[in-house]
Design an enzyme around this catalytic site. Structure first.
Site, PDB file in Angstrom:
ATOM      1  CG  ASP C  53      -2.269   0.673   0.961  1.00  0.00           C
ATOM      2  OD1 ASP C  53      -2.279   1.917   1.054  1.00  0.00           O
ATOM      3  OD2 ASP C  53      -3.273  -0.001   0.656  1.00  0.00           O
ATOM      4  CG  ASP C  54       0.357   6.084   0.638  1.00  0.00           C
ATOM      5  OD1 ASP C  54       1.331   6.327  -0.102  1.00  0.00           O
ATOM      6  OD2 ASP C  54      -0.478   6.952   0.954  1.00  0.00           O
ATOM      7  CE  LYS C 128      -6.259   0.836  -1.146  1.00  0.00           C
ATOM      8  NZ  LYS C 128      -5.999   0.584   0.301  1.00  0.00           N
ATOM      9  CG  ASP C 130      -6.527   5.776  -1.607  1.00  0.00           C
ATOM     10  OD1 ASP C 130      -7.719   6.103  -1.521  1.00  0.00           O
ATOM     11  OD2 ASP C 130      -5.859   5.338  -0.659  1.00  0.00           O
ATOM     12  NE  ARG C 186     -12.798   0.723   0.305  1.00  0.00           N
ATOM     13  CZ  ARG C 186     -11.897   1.519   0.891  1.00  0.00           C
ATOM     14  NH1 ARG C 186     -10.624   1.424   0.590  1.00  0.00           N
ATOM     15  NH2 ARG C 186     -12.287   2.384   1.797  1.00  0.00           N
ATOM     16  CG  ASP C 190     -10.037   3.930   4.513  1.00  0.00           C
ATOM     17  OD1 ASP C 190     -10.445   3.882   3.343  1.00  0.00           O
ATOM     18  OD2 ASP C 190      -8.887   4.282   4.822  1.00  0.00           O
TER      19      ASP C 190
END
Lengths: 470, 470, 470, 470
Positions: C53-54, C128, C130, C186, C190
């Site tokens: 992820d990030d 992914k 965002d 999504r 979150d």
């Protein structure tokens, strides 16, 4: 630049045929109506715009210019405007920012320049600009602004001064930008001749909801009042929230309800366009429309709407489940205060307020400066004209006009208010002050009590221009 | 690029004339006010921006540049900024992203570049940029972003560093993009000087509703607090949710209510702009504004807002039908925890929480690591300055400043917090830990209790930067 | 063209570091985690994507290409992907369609082409993508579509096959267009590690409201389940509603709650990305994640989500005012039916349904064809692995894998389901049919019962592709 | 220009395969169905469009033109249209304003011109144009208008007359612009075969909310009726609110429910497209579909929908929490009035109205002109065909057609209504007038009573075209 064409420094007043006559328009209708306005004294209390609504159109020519219907208007539009001007009226017309008007005549969308040129050439002083058949060009403020600004620019380009009355039923937050391009903007679906009955065809009922599936055509008086409450401060000299044309005299409401309707329209600084068929004007209707003390509220030079300080649903409901009471207040020129008690409960109510509540916007209990002043209370409906008097007028007996009846063509409301002209002041009925701050009023079912409070403290004008409340 | 002009690493502090004086601005006002800020010690606890709001403008020249009003500002803007800079202040000004400002002076829409050049040439350090008369250019995030970004770019192009304070009343989800172009962004309609009274002119009441017919001008303290709750995490060093200027000292609230207002603004990391007329500053007001232990919460270097962990409406309601209690919490530098008990019920309340609830975001009952630590509890208002002391200051007796009064001009809040400067810590009043996890507090009606929890476990700083919570 | 890159024909499975580790990423983390996935058998039940992820980013170079952080990833990204590929995994990475990522590293907005090229050159198999710092480019479906399509096109242009996981928190009706450009999208803010606690930072609570002031970061399991209910039919082979990464094993919920969470994610056809730190994987967590009978529901080749047929709030509420029960059902390959009883009430509940309700979408009482069949009922959690067994696995004793443990690397779920592999069928616990149509189940507080219904009528596969339900 | 292609002067009638057969389409299906329509007399009561829904497509060729599926349609589309035309039918087809159709065949988005050319070349008379896979091109009225107008323009460009049936599920306020480009527009998600059961997959339940997360696929009869109520006035000759295809005869509702469904669709001026599989048409279903007195309401030349004048939720609720009664009314050609009593309560109800309520839109109690007339009341279902008669027809015994059964192919509804053809009038059951203004009716559970009121006052046609109600 903001719209500052010098017009509508107070809310426009006049007559429009739609509410009573719809598509049934003609040259005779306009001229006959104007005659009634003139002879009944209505012009002289302020109703000086004669506005022709939908259905006047003929075909659009090959040159792109719109024609009028030659059967309905055999001598043409310029003839009508000349006649109206001669009688001291201003002339209004109608179109729609769509491919068609609501009655399916030629619309002005994408024809703004040529249509504005036609209006100017016909001597038009006022344009009501509707929203039907907009070809999907709405849904964000910018697209609506652009669509209505096209006509605003086209009018300006003609060089002729025209009051621009925007009619998009309150969509796309028009109250946030109407002032920049127009002199008034409708804030709801079409009014109908009922006091508070909810109707599926006026589906937007939560005044805080800016999106609504259909503004509708059957909006009651109370529905419209509740819609404007959150942004009454958006109207100010040059541009006004438009609550739609008056239903007074149409037959669907009681006298009390019409008085409430007219009072609230005046207090909320809506344009006052008579919607009734004036050829059938009754004495009783005349005595509502011609009350100079109430019209003086509408035409107050400060141009400040009342704001609502109380809304109480805890009252008796009617067969539609409706019922509430409201109190509204706001400043009047030069240093007075207006208070309106609106009883929309299903029974007579005694409503009580006090100086703390009336001046709550200045601070909570005990802190508002004006709550410490002494005030005389004047009832603005106490001087309502006697019906027999009105009947005489309608029968051509104009004696009343020689006896000091208020004539705004001769004396402006501003001047008269400045010297506290008795004809605009109502009748003194009470006094409140720090020692006796309460004001308690019996208000009949579906009615208002409307008071001008006169400040005895000797204070000068108190309201500076304030943010978003100009 | 994100907005990283190096400014507003903690929420800006200062003074702005609007709330108390509106359009009544002048050179003297600014200079006199600055003198009070300086001599009262307010500058040294952090209030270092002096911001001039609307009504300073003259006409826009033929060259497209804006002029100031030469009567109000005879020596011009550069003179003012020089004077302010000499006194250790920074100078802020105002315009609107519209054709006109809210008070109907010349707006900056489509004049951004030239106006920014003027501000730079005048030595301006801060721009509040309003939303009136936007010509329909709102309604989607992109159109609002572009309108406000135009000024952001124009400021950057001048080369002069200016704090950019975006004021679009929370429209168009500004909290999702404000950070990219501005140092703060308003999240609501205009504040007014009432604690919790609902007013029709602040119609947006559901904090989860992003669309609202009119953000309004009469938003109470509680209304604004409830609006920001869903996105408190959007503020962080460099860009802050702006809850509007302070009403502290304006007269419409009780002392307890002003303490609650000030405490929540600090805890929520709103800019702290004093709105009162400082020429009439009272000792009591001074003792709210100058509490270094509370200001240290605002200026905490972590820049993390509190988040709400409890909202309970099941309490006594007041005459407006309002009543609730809330608990808020969040981390403080270096490894402390802030807890605020907000009592907006209509009576005194005993409010009880425990470590499980305080650290509920770390996990449910029993699982949160920090719920197993030992904590000392410090009351941040216990050291509030004595009013007589404050009165002496306002009378020119500056002895207090020699006696170790906290001076952030000399020592930064960060440094002082790092070494646990007693003047910022409050007074120890309780202890909680796994054995006695409950914290029970009596909170007067319309007031707060605000505690710094000090971790005795010896753990180091605990908060990593986390997603959307930087 | 619709997105038909051949990927995600069933919902993707794997691991992502964010939920447990946030920004704390490194080469070792990825390699160590992959080892656990491999040795615990999780890869072989289907978890084959390892997603970073990030926070992996370095600076963007003068050439416009993004660099990785060389301290965290000393051997570079290609090295990691090679290692992962060697172990039989696919490699996923992360960026944001904004100027910055959520953790404020370089974002990909307006850098899509070069960033996609980098990913391709590094052997990336999954992105992914965002939504942070989007520069106001959201608020209508088109502007969001364009922003996310830019990366979709850029990936396609590289020629490398990458699963595209769109993460815009459900904004702008992404469920109506996600399928055209991405493999999953999504649908909420979150997730956080609580079963049903409402939190102000997940403010969107009405699943029917597409506009919400902030999707948020603290969304409970129940909040997310309720959001997706109106459009479960939008997921289908190639593109899936993404309910966010799993919290199973993170510590904030009970075992029953994690079982419910995992079961619903499988039944709703969400991607299944483990979010826990696998280096601390417990036996109990492993026995949830590795249940092949439940995973077979997720990986069912029909790819049809369950739909909700009952939601009943008339049950005991907990301290947060929450409490409800739900029943969900849908078809399974080849001709079975899934029924899930979800008890989110604050006590154990006996929930009863019958064949008429289970097949209500086929017609009301008595008319649904399948309500007239005979069905065996299999409990899909009855075969959950014994914890001691799981402990052995985590201790390196892989004996279980030799004893017929289901291995989807060798045999696909589709093939195994087609021949009714016992390891995927659960345990028979009841029978229903026209004579005894009722199914009554005791469900513990905050838990599910999940049943595969096997049709004994001998009918073949029954579901044709139907509109919007492909 | 407004859409005035001369079609759909009354709501279109016909058959469409989707509701019963979905993707299972073929040449034989269309020809067999047409035969039933013809021989059962359904064509002659008005069902003259045979519409093929989704799944007819093959691939799109390299030349950009769409092919049909040659297995399903071995002789091609032109063959079918020729056959249909020979039988006196018109031929309808289907596509979607998206990259794919709902069943994932080739969509027409960005292929409008070529696809319209194909339809024209195949002799197509009608296009249903769906909304799936729209590539994010929705969310504001303008973007939806443009997407659907592209096909409208393309059809016009072919020179072939085609009825254009817009199907965007009511999104983006289509009722405000549908009339400008199409002959009908869907106003809701897909209908399903239940009377009033709420289903999560039809999530839009508040008819006043124009934004909804998913219009859905499981919308009940009552759900759709309630949605259209606020804008029934948007339908008028040339363009109609489309309530979706009929479920009559599908098996999910009782006979009473189907009668209610059919009656309301007729009264609300929805297109009437039979959705059942006509190869399995039952006598009972036929007697609903072929009632000429009810169809005459649908095909009334005034084209005015009923409007709702009462909605009362204060009745017995069913297991889904649903229950209400409604009264609807509106004008009929030439000077009649329609009144429909809709009982959606969970028990038989006696519903009473009076002339004041029926004419409430003309004014409140006592003021409506028509409330003072005398009226005969005719039950429009009293002449429903006997089932045995219907059975004979389905068995090929066409004797009934020789005995004066109404045949609209020979005599238009307008002409027959003009001369008060008995077959369209129903059966006289009551009389109301000023002396006995009440009308009291027993309505079974989930059913309607539907009455034509005949004015005995001798007044002529009363309705002028009025604003937004053309």
């Amino acid at each position: 630049m903001a719209h500052n064409n010098g017009l509508a420094r107070t809310p426009q007043m006049g007559w429009n045929n739609w509410n009573s006559l719809g598509c049934d328009v003609s040259q005779d209708l306009l001229l006959d109506t104007s005659k009634v306005l003139l002879e009944s004294g209505l012009r002289d209390v302020g109703y000086n715009y004669v506005v022709l609504d939908d259905c006047w159109q003929g075909e659009r020519g090959a040159d792109g210019y719109i024609n009028y219907n030659k059967e309905k208007f055999p001598k043409g539009m310029k003839y009508i405007s000349d006649e109206l001007h001669d009688m001291g009226f201003k002339y209004g017309m109608y179109s729609s920012a769509g491919e068609m008007t609501c009655a399916r005549f030629e619309g002005s969308l994408d024809h703004e320049v040529k249509d504005a040129e036609s209006y100017a050439s016909w001597g038009v002083d006022y344009l009501k600009y509707d929203n039907c058949f907009h070809m999907g060009r709405f849904g964000t403020p910018k697209i609506t602004f652009d669509r209505y600004n096209a006509m605003s620019q086209a009018i300006n380009a003609t060089g002729r001064s025209m009051l621009y009355s925007l009619c998009n039923w309150g969509e796309d937050y028009v109250h946030t930008f109407g002032m920049s391009i127009a002199n008034s903007w409708r804030i709801s679906g079409d009014i109908y001749d009922h006091f508070n009955r909810p109707d599926d065809l006026c589906s937007c009922t939560d005044p805080r909801d800016p999106h609504c599936v259909a503004p509708g055509t059957h909006c009651s008086i109370m529905n419209i009042i509740n819609k404007v409450a959150p942004y009454v401060d958006r109207g100010s000299p040059g541009g006004w929230n438009d609550l739609d044309m008056l239903e007074v005299g149409q037959g669907g409401m009681t006298d009390n309800e019409y008085v409430a309707h007219f009072s609230m329209w005046a207090a909320l600084k809506s344009p006052l366009l008579i919607g009734a068929d004036l050829r059938e004007l009754t004495p009783r209707t005349l005595t509502i429309l011609n009350n100079p003390a109430v019209i003086a509220v509408s035409q107050d030079p400060m141009g400040r709407s009342v704001a609502r300080i109380r809304q109480d649903f805890n009252v008796k409901k009617d067969r539609y489940g409706q019922g509430e009471i409201q109190i509204w207040t706001g400043p009047l020129y030069p240093n007075d205060q207006l208070v309106v008690f609106l009883n929309a409960a299903d029974e007579e109510m005694t409503i009580t307020t006090d100086l703390n509540e009336i001046f709550v916007h200045e601070g909570p209990e005990g802190s508002a400066p004006h709550s410490k002043h002494e005030w005389d209370i004047y009832d603005l409906w106490a001087d309502r004209m006697d019906e027999r008097q009105a009947e005489k007028i309608l029968n051509g007996d104009t004696q009343v006009f020689q006896k000091g009846w208020f004539n705004s063509t001769e004396t402006s409301y501003k001047d008269a208010l400045g010297r506290r002209d008795e004809r605009l002041m109502g009748v003194k009925v009470a006094h409140v002050g720090p020692a006796q701050p309460e004001l308690s009023v019996i208000v009949p079912r579906h009615s208002v009590k409307m008071f001008r409070m006169q400040d005895l403290s000797g204070a000068g004008p108190r309201y500076l221009l304030s943010k978003q409340e100009l």
